[in-house]
Scaffold this active site. Structure first.
Site, PDB file in Angstrom:
ATOM      1  N   ASP A 147      37.262  40.687  29.066  1.00  0.00           N
ATOM      2  CA  ASP A 147      36.232  41.701  28.614  1.00  0.00           C
ATOM      3  C   ASP A 147      37.735  42.534  28.277  1.00  0.00           C
ATOM      4  O   ASP A 147      38.240  43.060  29.792  1.00  0.00           O
ATOM      5  CB  ASP A 147      35.644  41.744  29.073  1.00  0.00           C
ATOM      6  CG  ASP A 147      34.352  41.138  29.086  1.00  0.00           C
ATOM      7  OD1 ASP A 147      33.951  40.723  27.695  1.00  0.00           O
ATOM      8  OD2 ASP A 147      33.188  41.451  30.330  1.00  0.00           O
ATOM      9  N   ASP A 161      31.416  39.509  22.182  1.00  0.00           N
ATOM     10  CA  ASP A 161      30.333  40.371  22.785  1.00  0.00           C
ATOM     11  C   ASP A 161      30.085  40.912  21.405  1.00  0.00           C
ATOM     12  O   ASP A 161      29.008  41.190  20.759  1.00  0.00           O
ATOM     13  CB  ASP A 161      30.405  41.262  23.678  1.00  0.00           C
ATOM     14  CG  ASP A 161      30.664  40.049  24.971  1.00  0.00           C
ATOM     15  OD1 ASP A 161      30.412  39.594  25.256  1.00  0.00           O
ATOM     16  OD2 ASP A 161      31.418  41.357  26.057  1.00  0.00           O
TER      17      ASP A 161
END
Length: 188
Positions: A147, A161
């Site tokens: 991330d 995401d």
């Protein structure tokens, strides 16, 4: 009488049904192509950005993009959103695999362009995060997702995401509008 109807152009109902089915096949194939194209683009963008983050940003100071509001920061997330469930990485891997299989199976009945786009986003995002879970440390089916998008006062996330959320929101909108994946519209 059938010969006269053929000559004057009165359609035979059976022939009309066959013609409609033949016309639907290419339309369905185009929607499947859109689904897989959107998935491929979402997946490749996610993969490339994660490779750049690992190569250029991991083990370095975060990059401030918009002051304190947004920065890029390499984070490994073994859990789900907000880092929840880090001990359940194998379960998240299984869920992503099931989602992918369901979308691929649903593709055969797909005749709606908006649904093709929504499912393509979902598929590309699921594949992006599944790739991390399979191939990244600490091991196969236990890997941590990369991330890097870090808004202030919010969880750190990635482009997979984002694709999953956008696809999910689009599916909710389509469902509220009554549009089904097969292209039919229903009013409840």
């Amino acid at each position: 009488m059938a010969e006269a109807e053929r000559i004057i152009g009165t359609p035979d109902p059976a022939e009309a049904d066959e013609a409609a089915a033949a016309a639907e096949q290419p339309r369905g194939r185009r929607r499947i192509a859109v689904l897989f194209s959107v998935a491929a683009v979402a997946y490749l963008i996610d993969l490339v950005t994660k490779m750049l983050v690992v190569a250029k940003l991991e083990h370095h100071e975060p990059i401030e993009v918009i002051g304190d509001l947004l920065r890029f920061e390499a984070v490994r997330n073994a859990g789900a959103a907000f880092g929840i469930g880090e001990a359940f990485t194998v379960i998240f891997t299984a869920i992503a695999t099931v989602v992918i299989v369901v979308i691929v199976r649903l593709a055969r009945k797909l005749y709606s362009l908006p649904w093709a786009i929504a499912l393509g986003l979902l598929l590309g995002g699921a594949l992006g995060n599944l790739t991390d879970r399979i191939f990244r440390a600490p091991g196969v089916f236990k890997g941590a997702v990369v991330d890097f998008i870090a808004p202030a006062n919010f969880a750190v996330f990635n482009l997979a995401d984002t694709a999953i959320v956008c696809g999910g929101v689009l599916i909710v909108i389509l469902s509220f509008k009554g549009l089904d994946p097969d292209g039919t519209v229903h009013k409840d």
